[in-house]
Write a protein that holds these residues in place. Structure first.
Motif, PDB file in Angstrom:
ATOM      1  N   VAL A 177       0.464  -8.954   5.244  1.00  0.00           N
ATOM      2  CA  VAL A 177       1.296  -7.757   5.391  1.00  0.00           C
ATOM      3  C   VAL A 177       0.889  -6.963   6.631  1.00  0.00           C
ATOM      4  CG1 VAL A 177       1.798  -5.508   4.357  1.00  0.00           C
ATOM      5  CG2 VAL A 177       1.960  -7.564   2.984  1.00  0.00           C
TER       6      VAL A 177
ATOM      7  N   VAL B 135       3.305  -5.604   9.398  1.00  0.00           N
ATOM      8  CA  VAL B 135       3.374  -4.180   9.740  1.00  0.00           C
ATOM      9  C   VAL B 135       3.182  -3.977  11.239  1.00  0.00           C
ATOM     10  CG1 VAL B 135       2.167  -1.972   9.514  1.00  0.00           C
ATOM     11  CG2 VAL B 135       2.699  -3.312   7.479  1.00  0.00           C
TER      12      VAL B 135
ATOM     13  N   ILE C  82       5.256  -5.365   0.910  1.00  0.00           N
ATOM     14  CA  ILE C  82       4.229  -4.321   0.851  1.00  0.00           C
ATOM     15  C   ILE C  82       3.762  -4.036  -0.577  1.00  0.00           C
ATOM     16  CG2 ILE C  82       4.013  -1.803   1.018  1.00  0.00           C
ATOM     17  CD1 ILE C  82       4.928  -1.939   3.851  1.00  0.00           C
TER      18      ILE C  82
ATOM     19  N   SER D 110       0.051  -3.956  -1.788  1.00  0.00           N
ATOM     20  CA  SER D 110      -0.473  -2.709  -2.374  1.00  0.00           C
ATOM     21  C   SER D 110      -1.160  -2.984  -3.703  1.00  0.00           C
ATOM     22  CB  SER D 110       0.661  -1.696  -2.568  1.00  0.00           C
ATOM     23  OG  SER D 110       1.221  -1.329  -1.338  1.00  0.00           O
TER      24      SER D 110
END
Length: 579
Positions: free
Chosen positions: A125, A129, A295, A299
């Motif tokens: 990720v 990002v 995400i 997370s």
């Protein structure tokens, strides 16, 4: 997730990567305008020189864009890998210093998953990002502005296409995000079953339970596969939906653009440029959508990692520490002063009011039935757990006033399960004392009675040790573990039922060697055992029952007046196990 990565990022590298990302985006946004000019000015006017000049300009700008992309990918990838490296390091360091209580709270399989798969999710990720999440809004805003600048009337098409795309993406995320979170727990389950199958392979074969274990793994694997197929099937709908919306947008642009061209209010080149900008806008929106889908999974992984890193150890150094007492073992004393301990959530104390004293040169033996608290008692000495009431003193100093590092320097521990590491005998022995000489190692090996399988004439200290010592028998592994403990210079040597795989003669010879060794006479030796023969010649024998020390003294004293000790003797006489 932000909390986890922000302190581990190199911000100058992120800044450089972002700068080159902007260069790439600006290059991509410039090309449609040049294409528009080639059509409107070069093709329409048959100006070959203008077309060649604009073509060279496009090649140069495209080359600059490639450089920007390569540099951005390099910094994004390296930063993701470096952050992953730091997280794995911090996790390993945290787990290495956890007490047994915290370690058992998470379990081996879950800690392995958190250190590997969960970190990989964060790395993946991070690349998205640092690439897509930064690129998408810049391109979205830039392409939107340039598209409006080319033909404001056509931008009304986006008022339909973007909301439709947003609705479909929202529906996909609603169903996919919870499934992504559950995948991590299912990986834990696979690791647990797989690890148990590997470590217990001999037990599985002995009981002919291969089919049972295969079915158990197949169930966990199928559960993970089923969830994975479901979630990725849901996510896969995003691409055909995106294609459908993009095609519809193009149709709308061509339809309304054709009318504008026929009315001579729009040039052909502008229509081509507008279509390209429209694709860039939709692709930017798609990239943002993909990032926001993945995400939540990262997370969830970050939350699992933070749970480990934020766990407070139940065993910590005190505020007013006392310096270690050094290497002079002649003063060694160990005192248990009315010590009690209970495991978290337990109704009954595992250790209840243990009280005894030992000094340098003493051999303390601990005997009792299964579950009587023998291992728990000795685990309190190196502070694998902390006492509930009372205190333990080493050389007159409460062990909680010593740093754990200093305390562990003074205690050498051989646990019930013999653990060896892949390498050589020398490397395994140096694990106990990095500064040990070959003479120190051979002395420890001789005391541990390893002569039958390790000799100076053969490979000696270079004898190879397979992973977990699988090229040695149970008794040989125990003796090597004992030798590794003896290599260490300590005040207290603890042997937790580590003579159990030894025959009576080897057991007796080893204990005699321990008793006769001048260095060991300066220390306190604690032996946990099940056999009367192993404890009979100890200076102090502690008899345990139900977490209590129900008797202490030498063999003759306990034999005369301790009922529990006599029962143990009687049970072993029947089995022919008496000395």
């Amino acid at each position: 997730m932000w909390k986890l990565i922000k302190s581990r990022l190199s911000w100058w590298a992120v800044g450089v990567g972002t700068l080159f990302l902007i260069v790439q985006v600006m290059s991509n946004l410039s090309l449609p305008t040049i294409t528009s000019d080639i059509i409107n000015k070069g093709v329409a006017n048959s100006d070959i020189n203008y077309i060649w000049h604009s073509g060279y300009k496009m090649m140069f700008i495209a080359f600059i864009g490639v450089i920007g992309s390569v540099v951005n990918v390099y910094f994004a990838s390296t930063q993701a890998q470096k952050v992953g490296n730091k997280i794995r390091h911090d996790l390993f360091e945290k787990v290495s210093f956890m007490s047994d209580f915290e370690f058992e709270k998470f379990g081996d399989a879950s800690l392995i998953t958190r250190t590997t798969n969960d970190v990989i999710q964060i790395q993946n990720v991070m690349v998205m990002v640092l690439r897509m999440m930064l690129m998408a809004p810049i391109m979205l805003i830039g392409a939107g502005f340039l598209a409006y600048n080319k033909q404001p009337e056509l931008t009304a098409v986006f008022l339909v296409s973007l909301p439709v795309l947003a609705i479909f993406v929202g529906i996909i995320m609603y169903f996919a995000v919870p499934l992504f979170k559950s995948l991590q727990k299912k990986i834990d389950r696979i690791n647990l079953v797989f690890r148990e199958g590997l470590t217990g392979v001999r037990v599985v074969r002995a009981f002919n339970q291969d089919k049972f274990e295969q079915d158990r793994f197949a169930d966990a694997n199928h559960d993970y596969m089923k969830t994975g197929i479901t979630v990725f099937t849901i996510v896969s709908f995003m691409f055909p939906i995106m294609t459908l919306v993009m095609s519809g947008t193009n149709m709308g642009i061509i339809w309304f653009g054709g009318q504008l061209i026929s009315n001579q209010t729009m040039q052909v080149g502008n229509l081509v440029a507008f279509m390209t900008y429209a694709m860039q806008i939709l692709m930017s929106f798609m990239m943002l959508s993909m990032v926001f889908v993945f995400i939540p999974r990262a997370s969830a992984s970050a939350a699992r990692i933070n749970e480990v890193l934020a766990t407070k150890n139940s065993v910590v150094d005190g505020e007013n520490l006392t310096a270690g007492s050094g290497s002079d073992n002649n003063t060694a004393t160990l005192d248990f002063n009315h010590v009690s301990f209970r495991y978290s959530g337990a109704e009954r104390a595992a250790i209840d009011d243990a009280d005894f004293h030992a000094k340098a040169g003493d051999t303390v033996a601990i005997i009792g039935g299964t579950g009587s608290g023998k291992t728990t008692l000795i685990s309190l000495i190196p502070r694998l757990f902390d006492v509930e009431t009372g205190n333990i003193k080493l050389d007159g100093t409460n062990i909680e006033q010593l740093s754990q590092h200093d305390l562990h320097d003074e205690v050498a521990f051989t646990q019930q399960k013999a653990v060896l590491f892949k390498g050589t005998i020398r490397e395994n022995m140096l694990y106990g004392n990095e500064e040990a000489t070959d003479d120190d190692i051979w002395r420890a090996l001789e005391i541990a009675q390893t002569g039958e399988f390790i000799s100076k004439d053969g490979d000696g200290l270079e004898t190879f040790v397979e992973q977990d010592g699988d090229n040695f028998s149970g008794g040989q592994k125990q003796r090597l573990s004992i030798a590794r403990t003896l290599v260490k210079k300590a005040k207290v040597y603890i042997f937790d039922d580590s003579f159990s795989a030894l025959d009576f003669k080897t057991d007796a010879d080893l204990r005699k060697a321990l008793k006769d060794d001048p260095e060991m006479q300066k220390s306190i030796v604690i032996i946990v055992a099940q056999r009367i023969a192993t404890v009979a010649d100890a200076d102090l024998i502690l008899v345990m029952d139900g977490g209590k020390v129900v008797g202490q003294g030498n063999h003759e004293e306990l034999k005369a007046d301790n009922e529990t000790y006599r029962e143990i003797i009687a049970s072993q006489i029947k089995e022919g196990d008496q000395k």
